[in-house]
Design a protein around this motif. Structure first.
Motif, short mmCIF file in Angstrom:
data_model
loop_
_atom_site.label_atom_id
_atom_site.label_comp_id
_atom_site.label_asym_id
_atom_site.label_seq_id
_atom_site.Cartn_x
_atom_site.Cartn_y
_atom_site.Cartn_z
N UNK A 98 0.81 -1.03 -0.05
CA UNK A 98 0.10 -0.01 0.05
C UNK A 98 0.94 1.40 -0.05
N UNK A 99 0.86 2.08 -0.88
CA UNK A 99 1.31 3.49 -1.07
C UNK A 99 0.88 4.46 0.37
N UNK A 100 1.30 5.56 0.53
CA UNK A 100 1.19 6.22 1.55
C UNK A 100 -0.47 6.50 1.67
N UNK A 101 -1.15 6.59 0.86
CA UNK A 101 -2.56 6.71 0.86
C UNK A 101 -3.25 5.51 1.11
N UNK A 102 -2.83 4.54 0.67
CA UNK A 102 -3.33 3.19 1.13
C UNK A 102 -2.86 2.74 2.62
N UNK A 103 -1.83 3.44 2.86
CA UNK A 103 -1.45 3.14 4.32
C UNK A 103 -2.04 4.11 5.21
N UNK A 104 -2.73 5.49 4.98
CA UNK A 104 -3.40 6.06 5.54
C UNK A 104 -4.74 5.42 5.69
N UNK A 105 -5.35 4.89 4.79
CA UNK A 105 -6.67 4.29 4.87
C UNK A 105 -6.52 2.75 5.84
N UNK A 106 -5.39 2.21 5.50
CA UNK A 106 -5.07 0.94 6.64
C UNK A 106 -5.13 1.39 7.85
N UNK A 107 -4.42 2.54 8.44
CA UNK A 107 -4.30 3.23 9.85
C UNK A 107 -5.40 3.35 10.29
N UNK A 108 -6.60 4.02 9.32
CA UNK A 108 -8.00 4.45 9.64
C UNK A 108 -8.63 3.29 10.01
N UNK A 109 -8.65 2.12 9.36
CA UNK A 109 -9.53 1.07 9.50
C UNK A 109 -9.09 0.30 10.55
N UNK A 110 -7.91 0.64 11.60
CA UNK A 110 -7.80 0.00 12.87
C UNK A 110 -9.14 -0.12 13.53
N UNK A 111 -9.79 1.11 13.57
CA UNK A 111 -11.29 0.80 14.33
C UNK A 111 -12.26 0.98 13.21
N UNK A 112 -13.48 0.43 13.50
CA UNK A 112 -14.45 0.32 12.36
C UNK A 112 -14.74 1.60 12.23
N UNK A 127 -11.34 4.84 -3.38
CA UNK A 127 -11.51 4.08 -2.05
C UNK A 127 -12.12 2.80 -2.28
N UNK A 128 -13.17 2.75 -2.92
CA UNK A 128 -14.28 1.89 -2.97
C UNK A 128 -13.42 0.63 -3.91
N UNK A 129 -12.53 1.00 -4.89
CA UNK A 129 -11.96 0.01 -5.67
C UNK A 129 -10.99 -0.87 -4.61
N UNK A 130 -10.06 0.10 -3.94
CA UNK A 130 -9.24 -0.41 -3.04
C UNK A 130 -10.01 -1.43 -1.99
N UNK A 131 -11.06 -0.86 -1.33
CA UNK A 131 -11.55 -1.73 -0.36
C UNK A 131 -12.16 -3.11 -0.91
N UNK A 141 -14.02 8.43 3.43
CA UNK A 141 -13.86 9.30 2.26
C UNK A 141 -13.90 10.71 2.58
N UNK A 142 -14.87 11.12 3.45
CA UNK A 142 -14.67 12.50 3.69
C UNK A 142 -13.46 13.12 4.47
N UNK A 143 -12.75 12.25 5.13
CA UNK A 143 -11.43 12.36 5.80
C UNK A 143 -10.33 12.66 4.95
N UNK A 144 -10.28 11.53 3.81
CA UNK A 144 -9.33 11.81 2.66
C UNK A 144 -9.58 12.79 1.89
N UNK A 145 -10.84 13.31 1.51
CA UNK A 145 -11.01 14.53 0.94
C UNK A 145 -10.67 15.81 1.57
N UNK A 146 -10.78 15.84 2.87
CA UNK A 146 -10.27 17.02 3.61
C UNK A 146 -8.75 16.93 3.62
N UNK A 147 -8.06 15.81 3.67
CA UNK A 147 -6.75 15.74 3.73
C UNK A 147 -5.96 15.79 2.23
N UNK A 148 -6.72 15.43 1.03
CA UNK A 148 -6.07 15.62 -0.02
C UNK A 148 -7.12 16.35 -1.18
N UNK A 149 -6.17 16.76 -2.22
CA UNK A 149 -6.72 17.80 -2.95
C UNK A 149 -7.15 16.76 -4.32
N UNK A 150 -8.52 16.32 -3.95
CA UNK A 150 -8.85 15.62 -4.98
C UNK A 150 -10.65 15.70 -5.13
#
Length: 94
Positions: A37-51, A76-80, A58-67
């Motif tokens: 997992x690249x850095x964004x995938x790693x951020x998703x993985x870290x967030x999924x430590x809790x349900x 995110x759906x494709x990765x999940x 998606x909202x958290x990633x939208x606030x963090x990244x310019x996309x």
């Protein structure tokens, strides 16, 4: 596939993981599959430590990244979906 906003995801406890230079490297011993997992995938993985709800993630990633949010939801759906297929994450009952 875009998941319903209320879909809750969490990590599977099965894969062995380690972080290397901001990326996460995973090994599923049951299938002998290797994942990186690249850095964004790693951020998703870290967030999924809790349900976490799909829309909250998606909202958290939208606030963090310019996309655009629709692009984030799609990616995110494709990765999940891929992670679900390989048993790396689980969908919780809602």
């Amino acid at each position: 596939m875009i998941f319903p906003p209320e879909t809750v995801f969490t990590r599977s406890p099965d894969p062995l993981t380690t972080e290397i230079d901001g990326d996460v490297v995973m090994m599923d011993l049951a299938s002998s599959a290797y994942f990186n997992l690249d850095s964004i995938g790693a951020a998703i993985w870290a967030r999924l430590e809790t349900p976490t709800r799909f829309e909250d993630l998606c909202g958290e990633l939208h606030a963090r990244y310019d996309a655009p949010l629709d692009i984030i939801r799609r990616d995110v759906a494709a990765l999940l979906a891929d992670m679900l297929t390989h048993g790396l994450v689980r969908k919780e009952a809602t």
